[in-house]
Scaffold this active site. Structure first.
Site, short mmCIF file in Angstrom:
data_model
loop_
_atom_site.label_atom_id
_atom_site.label_comp_id
_atom_site.label_asym_id
_atom_site.label_seq_id
_atom_site.Cartn_x
_atom_site.Cartn_y
_atom_site.Cartn_z
N PRO A 342 -1.49 -4.02 -0.97
CA PRO A 342 -0.77 -5.00 -0.19
C PRO A 342 -0.27 -4.36 1.16
O PRO A 342 0.66 -3.37 1.15
CB PRO A 342 0.31 -5.52 -0.57
CG PRO A 342 0.60 -4.28 -2.16
CD PRO A 342 -0.71 -3.79 -2.17
N ASP A 518 1.33 1.12 2.04
CA ASP A 518 1.40 0.31 0.85
C ASP A 518 2.58 -0.36 0.56
O ASP A 518 3.66 0.54 0.22
CB ASP A 518 0.77 1.15 -0.32
CG ASP A 518 0.70 0.38 -1.85
OD1 ASP A 518 1.40 -0.42 -1.84
OD2 ASP A 518 -0.05 0.93 -2.64
N HIS A 519 2.81 -1.87 0.64
CA HIS A 519 3.94 -2.24 0.82
C HIS A 519 4.71 -2.21 -0.78
O HIS A 519 6.13 -2.55 -0.82
CB HIS A 519 3.94 -3.81 1.19
CG HIS A 519 5.27 -4.34 1.64
ND1 HIS A 519 6.60 -3.65 1.70
CD2 HIS A 519 5.44 -5.65 2.34
CE1 HIS A 519 7.55 -4.56 2.23
NE2 HIS A 519 6.82 -5.37 2.80
N ARG A 520 4.02 -2.01 -1.81
CA ARG A 520 4.54 -1.87 -3.14
C ARG A 520 5.38 -0.68 -3.05
O ARG A 520 6.44 -0.49 -3.97
CB ARG A 520 3.59 -1.72 -4.15
CG ARG A 520 2.70 -2.94 -4.06
CD ARG A 520 1.42 -2.67 -5.14
NE ARG A 520 0.53 -1.33 -4.56
CZ ARG A 520 -0.48 -1.12 -5.18
NH1 ARG A 520 -1.00 -1.85 -6.39
NH2 ARG A 520 -1.29 -0.29 -4.73
N ILE A 522 6.57 1.26 0.09
CA ILE A 522 7.25 1.45 1.28
C ILE A 522 7.59 0.13 1.89
O ILE A 522 6.93 -0.95 2.08
CB ILE A 522 6.27 2.45 2.32
CG1 ILE A 522 5.84 3.50 1.72
CG2 ILE A 522 7.07 2.05 3.35
CD1 ILE A 522 4.71 4.10 2.46
#
Ligand code: CAO
Length: 546
Positions: A342, A518-520, A522
């Site tokens: 993501p 990577d939004h998972r 950060i």
């Protein structure tokens, strides 16, 4: 002494244009003689090609999906004296790959009754040079109604797996063999009440005198697939197999997995000798999709192009050209990274007026040192300092989706545009090197990249990447995270812009950049703190040495 040898595809029997379905090694892997290098697949056979020597894989010359023939170069192997096998090099043995072109033979079943529906004895066809081959799966049972060419059983040697197809459509009335039996050409497999046509008509079967009405209604071949609930699930709580580990599966199962876009090396086998069954693949898909975990990302491996093909020639002249080898490899990697991570992209910019002044001042010193100093070494250095401040940017997320590996070293991948496509060599230990050293490393690696001379070591171990299009143009872009890294910096062209300093507009050199992450791993707030910090570092390069 180190020696580089070209490994070519050995004699694989009568096969032509056989598809590479799996490459089982990566550059840098140390392999032993006879270790499997790749898996080839035709309609009815899957073969692993063994290494003729012990050594280190230096270069892979093929991609998954390529169609290859005897003599095609497949790998470049580095042989070091200390790794060298005592035996002299031998080509992959023909008897192991064998002549698997057996379909012509199997179409001669022995008739036991002359009728519109004839009982036919099914014998094991000519399976090439194989002897005493083990049956690892029987794919039909008595009473099954099958079509011509449906697989009856799967045989396996240590290097090849093959499905034996049915010579005709009909109902299986006898199976004389069992899993574990070792068979040879001509052995009796069983018997079938055969149909002349390829397709089995349910109605004509009902009318057949030859069918035993007292037996339960015959099941279609596909009905033997157990519903998901009955299957011992390969759940996500169990760790998937490590990617690249040899997967034991028949050609039919591999094809099935491919159709679903499943990377078969991640499926855990529950069959005999841990073989992967159709149910295992179904179970893997089900659990991957139903559990909202990272495992879902494994089901996209090969579906690079989901859009159905269109006949464009209907609209005008067209020409088909193959993507380069690098494009094929990087395409799959980019697709997987884009689909499974993501992404968020944070845009920012930095006033690099002072940096540019300093860079120009260093020109004669740089010339003396024999290096060209562009913005890149400063960007690398600034990234290394920012990663020390925000360690979650120097990390990789494990496949359980829950564990972060924090790295204590700082290696930065640099996207390099080459005539054959994009490659990302890695500058090592950036945090320990000065600007001139970094400039020298960059120039060395980008030259090697353009000459196609990068080694596996040059390409591995990256912690974060930089993709710089600033030398070409553009304002901003959204780079794709180079997994398993968690962030990538995209740099665009610096330009003079009027900037308000509180009292007046002054011309300043402004460099725009974008950070995809990577939004998972950060959060957005950390993302913008990181780019702001980077901006400060580049605006005031004295901070780079603090
Ligand atoms: N703004 C303005 N000018 C820039 C700049 C920027 N952000 N970045 C580079 N430049 C300048 C350089 O300073 C150099 O100018 P001078 O000769 O006057 O010093 C010129 O542009 C050419 O630089 P370069 O591209 O040769 O060198 P580099 O160190 O900046 O980059 C490399 C090296 C290997 C990253 C680059 O050559 C390259 O291949 N870039 C393409 C990367 C790419 O394709 N990314 C896309 C990936 S996604 O498809």
């Amino acid at each position: 002494m180190t020696q580089l040898i070209n490994i070519e595809l050995p004699d694989i029997g009568d096969f032509k244009d056989v598809e590479v379905i799996e490459i089982l090694v990566s550059p840098g892997d140390t392999i032993s003689k006879e270790d499997s290098l790749l898996t080839l697949e035709s309609d009815k056979a899957t073969m692993e090609i063994p290494s003729p020597e012990t050594g280190v894989i230096s270069e892979i010359k093929i991609s998954e999906g390529d169609k290859i023939n005897k003599g095609d170069p497949i790998f470049l192997l580095k042989i070091e004296d200390n790794l060298k096998n005592e035996n002299k090099s031998t080509p992959a043995k023909k008897e192991e790959a064998g002549d698997l072109n057996h379909n012509k033979e199997i179409s001669k079943p022995e008739k036991t009754k002359s009728n519109s529906k004839t009982n036919e004895v099914i014998h094991i066809p000519d399976i090439g040079d194989f002897k005493d081959v083990e049956i690892i799966e029987i794919l039909v049972s008595e009473g099954d109604v099958i079509n011509k060419e449906d697989s009856l059983l799967t045989l396996e040697t240590d290097k090849a797996t093959m499905d034996i197809p049915s010579p005709l459509a009909g109902k299986i009335i006898e199976v004389n063999l069992k899993v574990g039996d070792r068979i040879n050409c001509g052995d009796r497999f069983g018997a079938i009440i055969g149909e002349k046509s390829n397709k089995v008509e349910a109605q004509s079967e009902e009318n057949s005198e030859a069918l035993d009405e007292s037996k339960p209604a015959p099941r279609q071949f596909s009905e033997r697939i157990k519903p998901h609930q009955e299957i011992e699930s390969t759940s996500n709580s169990e760790k998937p197999e490590i990617p690249g580990v040899k997967a034991h599966a028949s050609p039919a199962i591999r094809k099935f997995a491919r159709e679903l876009g499943v990377n078969i090396s991640l499926v855990k086998g529950s069959g005999n000798k841990k073989r992967i069954t159709k149910e295992d693949v179904q179970s893997f898909v089900k659990s991957s999709l139903s559990n909202n975990t990272d495992a879902g990302s494994h089901i996209i491996d090969r579906r690079v192009n989901l859009v159905p093909d269109i006949d464009f020639s209907k609209f005008g002249d067209v020409e088909k050209v193959s993507l380069s080898r690098i494009q094929k490899i990087s395409g799959k990697h980019l697709y997987n990274a884009w689909s499974s991570i993501p992404h968020v992209t944070q845009f920012d910019e930095s006033d690099i007026t002072e940096l540019e002044k300093f860079r120009k001042d260093q020109k004669s010193a740089a010339d003396k040192a024999g290096v060209k100093v562009t913005f890149m070494p400063f960007l690398m250095r600034a990234l290394a300092v920012a990663m020390a401040e925000y360690p979650q940017f120097n990390a990789s997320l494990l496949s359980d989706g829950e564990t972060l590996v924090l790295k204590k070293y700082v290696n930065i991948g640099i996207a390099v545009d080459t005539p054959k496509g994009l490659v990302v060599p890695v500058v090592k230990d950036v945090n320990k090197k000065g600007i001139f050293d970094l400039a020298a490393d960059l120039s060395n690696l980008s030259n090697k990249a353009r000459e196609g001379k990068l080694t596996s070591d040059d390409l591995s171990g990256g912690c974060i990447s930089i993709s710089s299009l600033g030398g070409i143009g553009g304002t901003q872009f959204t780079p794709i995270v180079n997994s398993p890294e968690v962030a990538i910096l995209g740099v665009s062209k610096a330009e003079m812009k009027p900037k308000w300093n509180g009292t007046e507009f002054k011309p300043r050199l402004i460099m725009p950049y974008s950070l995809s992450y990577d939004h998972r791993v950060i959060d957005g707030a950390i993302g913008v703190k990181f780019t702001s910090y980077l901006s400060q570092l580049l605006s005031d390069i004295r901070k780079l040495i603090l």
